[in-house]
Scaffold this motif. Structure first.
Motif, PDB file in Angstrom:
ATOM      1  N   THR A  19      17.417 -18.285  -1.968  1.00 41.99           N
ATOM      2  CA  THR A  19      17.223 -19.314  -3.002  1.00 41.99           C
ATOM      3  C   THR A  19      18.541 -19.952  -3.376  1.00 41.99           C
ATOM      4  O   THR A  19      18.628 -21.171  -3.598  1.00 41.99           O
ATOM      5  CB  THR A  19      16.570 -18.688  -4.238  1.00 41.99           C
ATOM      6  OG1 THR A  19      15.338 -18.063  -3.852  1.00 41.99           O
ATOM      7  CG2 THR A  19      16.290 -19.737  -5.293  1.00 41.99           C
ATOM      8  N   THR A  20      19.595 -19.145  -3.434  1.00 40.66           N
ATOM      9  CA  THR A  20      20.922 -19.672  -3.759  1.00 40.66           C
ATOM     10  C   THR A  20      21.392 -20.670  -2.713  1.00 40.66           C
ATOM     11  O   THR A  20      21.918 -21.737  -3.035  1.00 40.66           O
ATOM     12  CB  THR A  20      21.936 -18.519  -3.871  1.00 40.66           C
ATOM     13  OG1 THR A  20      21.499 -17.603  -4.873  1.00 40.66           O
ATOM     14  CG2 THR A  20      23.317 -19.048  -4.233  1.00 40.66           C
ATOM     15  N   ALA A  21      21.192 -20.332  -1.432  1.00 41.59           N
ATOM     16  CA  ALA A  21      21.607 -21.231  -0.360  1.00 41.59           C
ATOM     17  C   ALA A  21      20.833 -22.544  -0.423  1.00 41.59           C
ATOM     18  O   ALA A  21      21.389 -23.626  -0.215  1.00 41.59           O
ATOM     19  CB  ALA A  21      21.401 -20.562   0.989  1.00 41.59           C
ATOM     20  N   ARG A  22      19.546 -22.443  -0.733  1.00 47.76           N
ATOM     21  CA  ARG A  22      18.743 -23.662  -0.818  1.00 47.76           C
ATOM     22  C   ARG A  22      19.173 -24.526  -2.000  1.00 47.76           C
ATOM     23  O   ARG A  22      19.255 -25.751  -1.906  1.00 47.76           O
ATOM     24  CB  ARG A  22      17.260 -23.303  -0.950  1.00 47.76           C
ATOM     25  CG  ARG A  22      16.607 -22.891   0.357  1.00 47.76           C
ATOM     26  CD  ARG A  22      15.193 -22.411   0.125  1.00 47.76           C
ATOM     27  NE  ARG A  22      15.124 -20.958   0.040  1.00 47.76           N
ATOM     28  CZ  ARG A  22      14.148 -20.284  -0.534  1.00 47.76           C
ATOM     29  NH1 ARG A  22      13.158 -20.929  -1.133  1.00 47.76           N
ATOM     30  NH2 ARG A  22      14.152 -18.972  -0.543  1.00 47.76           N
ATOM     31  N   ALA A  23      19.461 -23.873  -3.117  1.00 52.42           N
ATOM     32  CA  ALA A  23      19.830 -24.613  -4.325  1.00 52.42           C
ATOM     33  C   ALA A  23      21.206 -25.253  -4.198  1.00 52.42           C
ATOM     34  O   ALA A  23      21.453 -26.328  -4.748  1.00 52.42           O
ATOM     35  CB  ALA A  23      19.791 -23.680  -5.538  1.00 52.42           C
ATOM     36  N   SER A  24      22.124 -24.586  -3.457  1.00 50.81           N
ATOM     37  CA  SER A  24      23.486 -25.087  -3.361  1.00 50.81           C
ATOM     38  C   SER A  24      23.724 -25.984  -2.156  1.00 50.81           C
ATOM     39  O   SER A  24      24.844 -26.425  -1.925  1.00 50.81           O
ATOM     40  CB  SER A  24      24.459 -23.895  -3.284  1.00 50.81           C
ATOM     41  OG  SER A  24      24.208 -23.111  -2.128  1.00 50.81           O
ATOM     42  N   SER A  25      22.687 -26.265  -1.387  1.00 49.38           N
ATOM     43  CA  SER A  25      22.846 -27.080  -0.187  1.00 49.38           C
ATOM     44  C   SER A  25      23.352 -28.469  -0.555  1.00 49.38           C
ATOM     45  O   SER A  25      22.900 -29.083  -1.523  1.00 49.38           O
ATOM     46  CB  SER A  25      21.516 -27.195   0.559  1.00 49.38           C
ATOM     47  OG  SER A  25      21.632 -28.086   1.643  1.00 49.38           O
ATOM     48  N   VAL A  26      24.312 -28.962   0.237  1.00 50.06           N
ATOM     49  CA  VAL A  26      24.854 -30.299  -0.025  1.00 50.06           C
ATOM     50  C   VAL A  26      23.891 -31.388   0.435  1.00 50.06           C
ATOM     51  O   VAL A  26      24.073 -32.553   0.095  1.00 50.06           O
ATOM     52  CB  VAL A  26      26.220 -30.469   0.684  1.00 50.06           C
ATOM     53  CG1 VAL A  26      27.234 -29.508   0.120  1.00 50.06           C
ATOM     54  CG2 VAL A  26      26.087 -30.268   2.187  1.00 50.06           C
ATOM     55  N   HIS A  27      22.879 -31.007   1.204  1.00 50.83           N
ATOM     56  CA  HIS A  27      21.882 -31.974   1.677  1.00 50.83           C
ATOM     57  C   HIS A  27      20.543 -31.611   1.051  1.00 50.83           C
ATOM     58  O   HIS A  27      19.823 -30.755   1.540  1.00 50.83           O
ATOM     59  CB  HIS A  27      21.793 -31.953   3.200  1.00 50.83           C
ATOM     60  CG  HIS A  27      23.111 -32.147   3.882  1.00 50.83           C
ATOM     61  ND1 HIS A  27      23.901 -33.263   3.686  1.00 50.83           N
ATOM     62  CD2 HIS A  27      23.795 -31.359   4.764  1.00 50.83           C
ATOM     63  CE1 HIS A  27      24.992 -33.162   4.413  1.00 50.83           C
ATOM     64  NE2 HIS A  27      24.955 -32.015   5.071  1.00 50.83           N
ATOM     65  N   ALA A  28      20.232 -32.295  -0.044  1.00 46.75           N
ATOM     66  CA  ALA A  28      19.072 -31.905  -0.837  1.00 46.75           C
ATOM     67  C   ALA A  28      17.755 -32.398  -0.259  1.00 46.75           C
ATOM     68  O   ALA A  28      16.701 -31.842  -0.557  1.00 46.75           O
ATOM     69  CB  ALA A  28      19.231 -32.425  -2.274  1.00 46.75           C
ATOM     70  N   THR A  29      17.781 -33.439   0.545  1.00 46.74           N
ATOM     71  CA  THR A  29      16.541 -34.018   1.053  1.00 46.74           C
ATOM     72  C   THR A  29      16.499 -33.915   2.584  1.00 46.74           C
ATOM     73  O   THR A  29      17.535 -33.778   3.245  1.00 46.74           O
ATOM     74  CB  THR A  29      16.412 -35.496   0.659  1.00 46.74           C
ATOM     75  OG1 THR A  29      17.454 -36.246   1.311  1.00 46.74           O
ATOM     76  CG2 THR A  29      16.532 -35.658  -0.845  1.00 46.74           C
ATOM     77  N   ALA A  30      15.292 -34.016   3.123  1.00 45.89           N
ATOM     78  CA  ALA A  30      15.143 -33.993   4.579  1.00 45.89           C
ATOM     79  C   ALA A  30      15.891 -35.161   5.211  1.00 45.89           C
ATOM     80  O   ALA A  30      16.496 -35.016   6.281  1.00 45.89           O
ATOM     81  CB  ALA A  30      13.666 -34.032   4.950  1.00 45.89           C
ATOM     82  N   ARG A  31      15.847 -36.303   4.561  1.00 48.46           N
ATOM     83  CA  ARG A  31      16.552 -37.468   5.088  1.00 48.46           C
ATOM     84  C   ARG A  31      18.047 -37.209   5.200  1.00 48.46           C
ATOM     85  O   ARG A  31      18.683 -37.575   6.196  1.00 48.46           O
ATOM     86  CB  ARG A  31      16.288 -38.676   4.188  1.00 48.46           C
ATOM     87  CG  ARG A  31      16.946 -39.957   4.666  1.00 48.46           C
ATOM     88  CD  ARG A  31      16.595 -41.121   3.742  1.00 48.46           C
ATOM     89  NE  ARG A  31      17.222 -42.359   4.181  1.00 48.46           N
ATOM     90  CZ  ARG A  31      17.110 -43.513   3.555  1.00 48.46           C
ATOM     91  NH1 ARG A  31      16.369 -43.600   2.446  1.00 48.46           N
ATOM     92  NH2 ARG A  31      17.713 -44.599   4.024  1.00 48.46           N
ATOM     93  N   ALA A  32      18.619 -36.581   4.175  1.00 54.10           N
ATOM     94  CA  ALA A  32      20.052 -36.276   4.203  1.00 54.10           C
ATOM     95  C   ALA A  32      20.381 -35.275   5.303  1.00 54.10           C
ATOM     96  O   ALA A  32      21.425 -35.368   5.965  1.00 54.10           O
ATOM     97  CB  ALA A  32      20.497 -35.731   2.846  1.00 54.10           C
ATOM     98  N   PHE A  79      12.306 -24.829   1.873  1.00 54.97           N
ATOM     99  CA  PHE A  79      11.514 -23.819   1.178  1.00 54.97           C
ATOM    100  C   PHE A  79      11.735 -22.393   1.677  1.00 54.97           C
ATOM    101  O   PHE A  79      11.090 -21.470   1.202  1.00 54.97           O
ATOM    102  CB  PHE A  79      10.022 -24.156   1.293  1.00 54.97           C
ATOM    103  CG  PHE A  79       9.646 -25.473   0.683  1.00 54.97           C
ATOM    104  CD1 PHE A  79       9.615 -25.627  -0.702  1.00 54.97           C
ATOM    105  CD2 PHE A  79       9.351 -26.566   1.475  1.00 54.97           C
ATOM    106  CE1 PHE A  79       9.276 -26.846  -1.275  1.00 54.97           C
ATOM    107  CE2 PHE A  79       9.004 -27.787   0.911  1.00 54.97           C
ATOM    108  CZ  PHE A  79       8.971 -27.925  -0.469  1.00 54.97           C
ATOM    109  N   GLY A  80      12.648 -22.224   2.620  1.00 55.85           N
ATOM    110  CA  GLY A  80      12.865 -20.892   3.169  1.00 55.85           C
ATOM    111  C   GLY A  80      12.175 -20.736   4.511  1.00 55.85           C
ATOM    112  O   GLY A  80      11.325 -21.535   4.894  1.00 55.85           O
ATOM    113  N   ARG A  81      12.557 -19.672   5.224  1.00 55.91           N
ATOM    114  CA  ARG A  81      12.101 -19.507   6.606  1.00 55.91           C
ATOM    115  C   ARG A  81      10.740 -18.820   6.723  1.00 55.91           C
ATOM    116  O   ARG A  81       9.934 -19.162   7.585  1.00 55.91           O
ATOM    117  CB  ARG A  81      13.124 -18.681   7.399  1.00 55.91           C
ATOM    118  CG  ARG A  81      14.581 -19.113   7.252  1.00 55.91           C
ATOM    119  CD  ARG A  81      14.849 -20.491   7.772  1.00 55.91           C
ATOM    120  NE  ARG A  81      16.287 -20.788   7.774  1.00 55.91           N
ATOM    121  CZ  ARG A  81      16.804 -21.998   7.768  1.00 55.91           C
ATOM    122  NH1 ARG A  81      16.014 -23.059   7.749  1.00 55.91           N
ATOM    123  NH2 ARG A  81      18.112 -22.174   7.770  1.00 55.91           N
TER     124      ARG A  81
END
Length: 416
Positions: free
Chosen positions: A207-220, A88-90
């Motif tokens: 927001t772009t970095a969050r949306a483009s992250s290759v690890h979408a979930t906390a588990r990943a 969700f951002g820092r």
């Protein structure tokens, strides 16, 4: 453009490079204040242990539990805040957690019993965790390469020096305040850090970095970090070192003030001498890492910690003079100064996508293990130098095993 010029790849530009020098310095200073909030929360009131014990007419073990509660809160808070900051951002997790810290400090200043104080210390730890984990993640967001190494070294300096400076400052404050006043001072510090962070630092995880992250979930994100043996090894090294450090912090008020009869102010100055070693170690580590990989620096520091821990163990055999305790402690803490930035660099350098999660695991491993250390040294002897030696020796041996078997220094790629 020549062929040679065309073949040279462009150097990556860090987001932090776009900041003006003064703005960049201001950001690093604010992040340093946030990182130091956790150690100050844990350690500022260490010199007040005897006063708190007298105020509540309680046992040594109960006082140690208030320290353990803070450390447990700090570990749990990091595990929550770190992944949230990746998702969700820092800024929002940082500001909410720091606000909780301020409120808990004010509550601790009015605690009517040792049980209430321990509960509020737990909340203080959870709140302070936001500053520590998010600040480290922000550094990784802003900087790359050798600038990242230099900045993490500065953060490592804060992480190493703050636990040493906090009791020094606390001992001097006790000359004019009672132990409750220390918590008011912590609330003021937290409020100041909160204001500076809210006006001086923008969102570093876009927001772009969050949306483009290759690890979408906390588990990943957790899976990506924990599958990296270099990270796991660095985290174990940091945790083992933290165990020795917290043994020192938990035992030293009783050892130096009780066994050796130092006043709170003299106790603080002993801590100051150790802080010089931490500062020098962290600053030299940043310079040495320009030529020598952090993994090789750890080989030397772990060896020095093992030797100093064994020296403390020998106090079991004969009544040791004060100097025979202080010198090994200074060596140990100087080695800690070298180690802090190396662990941060190895742990965060290759995990920009999940920097918050990586930082939270580094911190949680360190403080999670440290939470049980006060209880262990309480059983070993809360005023015995040998109890520090036992914990630090076991920690150094485990750290050496993690370095050799998981980090494997020869396989770590150089810093670009």
């Amino acid at each position: 453009m020549s062929a040679n010029t065309a073949s040279v790849p462009a150097r990556p530009v860090s987001p932090g490079d776009a900041l003006r020098p003064r703005a960049r310095t201001a950001v690093v200073v604010i992040l340093g204040l946030l990182v130091a909030l956790g150690p100050f929360t844990t350690d500022l009131y260490l010199p007040a242990f005897p006063a708190v014990q007298a105020a509540f007419a309680t046992s040594d073990v109960a006082i140690q539990l208030t320290l353990s509660a803070t450390v447990i809160g700090f570990a749990l808070g990091q595990l929550v805040v770190g992944p949230l900051s990746d998702r969700f951002g820092r800024r929002v997790p940082l500001l909410v957690a720091t606000s909780l810290h301020v409120l808990a400090c004010l509550g601790a200043a009015m605690a009517p019993s040792i049980g209430v104080l321990a509960a509020l210390r737990l909340l203080q730890g959870i709140g302070a965790a936001g500053g520590g984990v998010v600040a480290s993640a922000m550094v990784r967001d802003l900087f790359h390469g050798h600038r990242l190494v230099r900045t993490l070294a500065n953060m490592g300096l804060v992480i190493g020096a703050a636990p040493i400076l906090a009791p020094l400052i606390g001992s001097q404050l006790l000359a004019v305040l009672d132990w409750r006043g220390l918590f008011v001072c912590l609330a003021i510090y937290g409020a100041a850090a909160l204001v500076l962070a809210s006006v001086g630092i923008g969102e570093t995880r876009t927001t772009t970095a969050r949306a483009s992250s290759v690890h979408a979930t906390a588990r990943a994100r957790y899976r990506a970090v924990l599958r990296d043996p270099v990270f796991v090894g660095a985290a174990i090294v940091g945790a083992m070192q933290g165990a020795g450090l917290f043994a020192y912090l938990a035992v030293s008020p009783f050892l130096l003030q009780g066994t050796y009869g130092l006043s709170p102010q003299q106790y603080g100055f002993v801590f100051a001498s150790n802080s010089v070693g931490v500062v020098l170690g962290a600053q030299l580590a940043a310079r040495v890492m320009r030529r020598i990989g952090p993994q090789w620096i750890l080989v030397g520091t772990i060896s020095a910690q093992l030797l100093s821990a064994v020296a403390l163990l020998t106090t079991m055999l004969y009544p040791a003079p004060l100097v025979a305790v202080i010198v090994p402690l200074c060596v140990f803490m100087t080695a800690c100064g070298f180690t802090f930035p190396c662990v941060q660099v190895l742990g965060l350098l290759h995990h920009g996508e999940e920097a918050g999660t990586a930082a939270s695991l580094l911190g949680a491993g360190n403080f999670g293990l440290a939470a049980i250390v006060p209880l262990i040294v309480g059983l070993l002897g809360a005023a015995a130098a040998s109890s520090i030696g036992i914990v630090a020796t076991i920690g150094a041996v485990c750290a050496a095993a993690a370095l050799l078997l998981l980090v494997r220094p020869r396989t770590v790629p150089p810093i670009a």
